[in-house]
Write a protein that holds these residues in place. Structure first.
Motif, mmCIF file in Angstrom:
data_model
loop_
_atom_site.group_PDB
_atom_site.id
_atom_site.type_symbol
_atom_site.label_atom_id
_atom_site.label_comp_id
_atom_site.label_asym_id
_atom_site.label_seq_id
_atom_site.Cartn_x
_atom_site.Cartn_y
_atom_site.Cartn_z
ATOM 1 N N ILE A 164 0.840 -1.203 0.000
ATOM 2 C CA ILE A 164 0.000 0.000 0.000
ATOM 3 C C ILE A 164 0.878 1.258 0.000
ATOM 4 O O ILE A 164 1.854 1.343 0.736
ATOM 5 C CB ILE A 164 -1.017 -0.005 1.171
ATOM 6 C CG1 ILE A 164 -2.069 1.086 0.937
ATOM 7 C CG2 ILE A 164 -0.353 0.162 2.533
ATOM 8 C CD1 ILE A 164 -3.346 0.897 1.709
ATOM 9 N N GLY A 165 0.520 2.205 -0.868
ATOM 10 C CA GLY A 165 1.291 3.438 -0.987
ATOM 11 C C GLY A 165 2.431 3.292 -1.981
ATOM 12 O O GLY A 165 2.837 2.184 -2.338
ATOM 13 N N SER A 166 2.920 4.438 -2.434
ATOM 14 C CA SER A 166 3.985 4.421 -3.441
ATOM 15 C C SER A 166 5.290 3.884 -2.879
ATOM 16 O O SER A 166 6.065 3.244 -3.596
ATOM 17 C CB SER A 166 4.190 5.831 -4.002
ATOM 18 O OG SER A 166 3.039 6.216 -4.717
ATOM 19 N N CYS A 167 5.558 4.129 -1.590
ATOM 20 C CA CYS A 167 6.822 3.647 -1.013
ATOM 21 C C CYS A 167 6.907 2.124 -1.125
ATOM 22 O O CYS A 167 7.917 1.587 -1.571
ATOM 23 C CB CYS A 167 6.929 4.063 0.451
ATOM 24 S SG CYS A 167 6.800 5.832 0.714
ATOM 25 N N ALA A 168 5.866 1.432 -0.706
ATOM 26 C CA ALA A 168 5.876 -0.030 -0.764
ATOM 27 C C ALA A 168 5.737 -0.526 -2.204
ATOM 28 O O ALA A 168 6.263 -1.572 -2.567
ATOM 29 C CB ALA A 168 4.735 -0.585 0.095
ATOM 30 N N SER A 169 5.022 0.249 -3.044
ATOM 31 C CA SER A 169 4.750 -0.203 -4.412
ATOM 32 C C SER A 169 5.965 -0.102 -5.318
ATOM 33 O O SER A 169 6.240 -0.990 -6.113
ATOM 34 C CB SER A 169 3.626 0.625 -5.044
ATOM 35 O OG SER A 169 2.445 0.488 -4.298
ATOM 36 N N TRP A 170 6.679 1.056 -5.231
ATOM 37 C CA TRP A 170 7.836 1.190 -6.121
ATOM 38 C C TRP A 170 9.028 1.909 -5.487
ATOM 39 O O TRP A 170 10.003 2.239 -6.145
ATOM 40 C CB TRP A 170 7.461 1.861 -7.452
ATOM 41 C CG TRP A 170 6.668 3.150 -7.361
ATOM 42 C CD1 TRP A 170 5.314 3.281 -7.463
ATOM 43 C CD2 TRP A 170 7.164 4.495 -7.176
ATOM 44 N NE1 TRP A 170 4.936 4.602 -7.341
ATOM 45 C CE2 TRP A 170 6.051 5.372 -7.175
ATOM 46 C CE3 TRP A 170 8.439 5.040 -7.018
ATOM 47 C CZ2 TRP A 170 6.171 6.757 -7.017
ATOM 48 C CZ3 TRP A 170 8.562 6.431 -6.859
ATOM 49 C CH2 TRP A 170 7.435 7.258 -6.866
ATOM 50 N N GLY A 171 8.980 2.125 -4.196
ATOM 51 C CA GLY A 171 10.089 2.799 -3.496
ATOM 52 C C GLY A 171 9.690 4.186 -3.031
ATOM 53 O O GLY A 171 10.156 4.650 -1.999
ATOM 54 N N GLY A 172 8.834 4.853 -3.840
ATOM 55 C CA GLY A 172 8.296 6.157 -3.439
ATOM 56 C C GLY A 172 9.353 7.175 -3.066
ATOM 57 O O GLY A 172 10.505 7.129 -3.520
ATOM 58 N N MET A 173 8.928 8.116 -2.236
ATOM 59 C CA MET A 173 9.796 9.212 -1.813
ATOM 60 C C MET A 173 11.162 8.746 -1.270
ATOM 61 O O MET A 173 12.204 9.282 -1.653
ATOM 62 C CB MET A 173 9.039 10.024 -0.749
ATOM 63 C CG MET A 173 9.837 11.008 -0.004
ATOM 64 S SD MET A 173 9.859 12.587 -0.800
ATOM 65 C CE MET A 173 8.372 13.322 -0.193
ATOM 66 N N PRO A 174 11.221 7.720 -0.383
ATOM 67 C CA PRO A 174 12.539 7.347 0.166
ATOM 68 C C PRO A 174 13.516 6.837 -0.892
ATOM 69 O O PRO A 174 14.719 6.812 -0.658
ATOM 70 C CB PRO A 174 12.207 6.218 1.162
ATOM 71 C CG PRO A 174 10.754 6.313 1.405
ATOM 72 C CD PRO A 174 10.128 6.934 0.195
ATOM 73 N N SER A 175 13.005 6.431 -2.048
ATOM 74 C CA SER A 175 13.895 5.834 -3.058
ATOM 75 C C SER A 175 14.443 6.860 -4.046
ATOM 76 O O SER A 175 15.180 6.514 -4.961
ATOM 77 C CB SER A 175 13.142 4.749 -3.836
ATOM 78 O OG SER A 175 12.139 5.334 -4.654
ATOM 79 N N THR A 176 14.065 8.135 -3.850
ATOM 80 C CA THR A 176 14.519 9.118 -4.834
ATOM 81 C C THR A 176 16.020 9.361 -4.705
ATOM 82 O O THR A 176 16.609 9.157 -3.636
ATOM 83 C CB THR A 176 13.756 10.456 -4.684
ATOM 84 O OG1 THR A 176 13.775 10.838 -3.325
ATOM 85 C CG2 THR A 176 12.330 10.331 -5.163
ATOM 86 N N HIS A 177 16.621 9.787 -5.780
ATOM 87 C CA HIS A 177 18.062 9.997 -5.857
ATOM 88 C C HIS A 177 18.570 10.852 -4.698
ATOM 89 O O HIS A 177 17.938 11.855 -4.382
ATOM 90 C CB HIS A 177 18.378 10.689 -7.197
ATOM 91 C CG HIS A 177 19.838 10.898 -7.412
ATOM 92 N ND1 HIS A 177 20.695 9.864 -7.713
ATOM 93 C CD2 HIS A 177 20.610 12.018 -7.329
ATOM 94 C CE1 HIS A 177 21.923 10.333 -7.825
ATOM 95 N NE2 HIS A 177 21.904 11.633 -7.603
ATOM 96 N N PRO A 178 19.576 10.514 -3.965
ATOM 97 C CA PRO A 178 20.515 9.394 -4.227
ATOM 98 C C PRO A 178 20.157 8.093 -3.500
ATOM 99 O O PRO A 178 20.998 7.220 -3.417
ATOM 100 C CB PRO A 178 21.831 9.955 -3.721
ATOM 101 C CG PRO A 178 21.430 10.841 -2.561
ATOM 102 C CD PRO A 178 20.068 11.391 -2.891
ATOM 103 N N ASN A 179 18.964 7.993 -3.000
ATOM 104 C CA ASN A 179 18.500 6.789 -2.316
ATOM 105 C C ASN A 179 19.546 6.225 -1.344
ATOM 106 O O ASN A 179 20.069 5.115 -1.551
ATOM 107 C CB ASN A 179 18.099 5.725 -3.358
ATOM 108 C CG ASN A 179 17.310 4.591 -2.715
ATOM 109 O OD1 ASN A 179 17.106 4.573 -1.493
ATOM 110 N ND2 ASN A 179 16.866 3.641 -3.527
ATOM 111 N N PRO A 180 19.837 6.961 -0.295
ATOM 112 C CA PRO A 180 20.955 6.561 0.584
ATOM 113 C C PRO A 180 20.768 5.233 1.306
ATOM 114 O O PRO A 180 21.742 4.618 1.717
ATOM 115 C CB PRO A 180 21.035 7.726 1.590
ATOM 116 C CG PRO A 180 19.709 8.397 1.527
ATOM 117 C CD PRO A 180 19.201 8.214 0.141
ATOM 118 N N THR A 181 19.529 4.797 1.480
ATOM 119 C CA THR A 181 19.325 3.550 2.228
ATOM 120 C C THR A 181 19.016 2.363 1.321
ATOM 121 O O THR A 181 18.749 1.265 1.794
ATOM 122 C CB THR A 181 18.161 3.701 3.230
ATOM 123 O OG1 THR A 181 16.959 3.949 2.484
ATOM 124 C CG2 THR A 181 18.389 4.846 4.208
ATOM 125 N N GLY A 182 18.986 2.622 0.013
ATOM 126 C CA GLY A 182 18.638 1.525 -0.912
ATOM 127 C C GLY A 182 17.165 1.160 -0.794
ATOM 128 O O GLY A 182 16.791 -0.022 -0.894
#
Ligand code: FSX
Ligand code: SF4
Ligand code: F3S
Length: 393
Positions: A165-183
């Motif tokens: 549920i939500g973009s984070c779980a679906s495709w990484g969402g906000m936390p996955s944006t460049h430079p994605n420090p936590t992978g």
């Protein structure tokens, strides 16, 4: 046959329990089920099947995990007002583990998760909210001493269905944006298999509820597209159903927040609206159950494409959208100079063909001919000038 009759025509007695359970009238309840059935795109008569399933099916046990996120998904689920959507959701499912909502903490919470998994082995629904950090063996998100990676794998192993549920779980969402420090990664990436996704930041709670009700009614999750999104909710571009679409086709745009076009509700394309490249049903169902127009564009803000990987949190808000199925005409044919005459279908078609636009755009253009915002301004200025000039009076 009698079973089918029973499913499609639940009697008053069958619904009496639900009236008491939900504290809503039979009429409101049936209306709500009809809305859900329509949201799911189900055929006529299915509302009764939905009503019956909610009333009689055993509430599925839901284990809800939180990882890298803002909890907006849960908040959005609980912020619906009328007729208390959260009440319905919490009645339709048995939410056995949810870190923000449960009273238990620490070891008790862990025990609740383990107990629910054991008691409902192979039958529970796992809902994951938030991205999963995989860099450095997942040390950036740990709960009860376990990494998010281990938790999601453990809980998914015996789940009947997994919903991101939500973009984070679906495709990484906000936390996955460049430079994605936590992978930060999606649930599907970590599990190595597709899961049903309900992207959005936050996602619409109706889409979650409708998905669960589909599971209850038919014993399986709804059909999904290649990104795992339920087709009933994500098969149309926002631009296709937007209430400002006629303004787009007529070339009437807001060009600055607060300008006259913005105040008049013109199209937000030039303010960077990503509706033309974002698949979601926001304009058709709205948010928060508070009435029409309660969605970003309806409130005057361009869609940022929050459901869409590569658009939301990636493309700058001011950047204009890529037109996925209708290219805007190179120019807005004759709307300005030939007021009252308009472009002929042929000339509009020629212009849009030059712009490489779809044939539909030409039809829309000729259908929706009107003054552009700039033209309106010019007309007004002309009128004002005339009223100032005594020679013209
Ligand atoms: Fe992500 Fe949901 Fe956006 Fe927030 O938790 S989709 S940041 S609304 O909360 O996961
Ligand atoms: Fe609506 Fe945005 Fe499309 Fe304009 S560009 S019609 S505001 S979705
Ligand atoms: Fe998100 Fe755009 Fe809908 S920003 S909520 S997809 S209108």
């Amino acid at each position: 046959m009698s079973d089918m009759n029973e499913i499609f025509n639940p009697g008053r007695d069958a619904l009496r329990g639900i009236e008491q359970r939900l504290g809503m009238s039979r009429r409101d309840y049936l209306q709500f089920c009809a809305t859900l059935a329509a949201t799911l795109g189900l055929p006529k008569g299915a509302d009764a099947a939905v009503a019956k399933a909610i009333e009689t099916a055993k509430r599925p046990s839901v284990i809800w995990l939180h990882f890298q996120e803002c909890t907006g998904c849960s908040e959005s689920l609980l912020r619906a007002e009328h007729p208390t959507l959260e009440k319905l959701i919490l009645d339709v499912i048995s939410l056995d583990y949810h870190e923000t909502l449960m009273a238990a903490a620490g070891h008790q919470a862990e025990a609740a998760r383990k107990d629910a998994m054991k008691a409902n082995k192979g039958k529970y629904v796992l809902v994951v909210e938030g991205a999963i950090p995989v860099k450095n063996n997942g040390i950036y998100c740990k709960i009860g001493g376990h990494t998010a990676i281990d938790l999601v794998k453990e809980c998914a192993a015996d789940a009947a269905a997994v919903i991101a549920i939500g973009s984070c779980a679906s495709w990484g969402g906000m936390p996955s944006t460049h430079p994605n420090p936590t992978g930060a990664s999606s649930v599907a990436e970590v599990l190595g298999k597709p899961v049903l996704t309900i992207p959005g930041c936050p996602p619409n709670p109706y889409n979650f509820l409708a998905t669960v009700v589909h599971f209850l009614t038919f014993g399986k999750l709804p059909d999904v597209d290649k990104l795992g999104r339920p087709k009933f909710a994500y098969s149309r571009l926002i631009h296709e159903n937007c209430e400002r679409r006629a303004h787009f086709d007529a070339g009437r745009f807001a060009v600055q927040f607060g300008d006259e076009g913005h105040r008049k509700g013109y199209c937000l394309y030039k303010l960077g609206c990503k509706g033309p490249e974002t698949y979601a049903n926001c304009p058709t169902i709205g948010f928060g159950d508070v009435g029409e127009n309660n969605w970003p564009v309806g409130c005057g803000h361009p869609c940022i494409g929050c459901t869409e990987k590569g658009v939301g949190f990636t493309k700058p808000i001011h950047q204009v959208a890529t037109m996925l199925n209708v290219t805007p005409p190179l120019q807005y044919a004759r709307i300005v100079e030939e007021q009252g005459k308009g472009a002929s279908f042929a000339s509009a078609a020629a212009l849009t063909a030059l712009a490489g636009a779809a044939a539909g755009a030409a039809v829309m253009l000729t259908r929706n001919l009107g003054l552009s915002h700039a033209a309106e301004e010019a007309e007004r200025a002309k009128a004002q000038d005339k009223s100032k000039d005594p020679a013209q009076v």
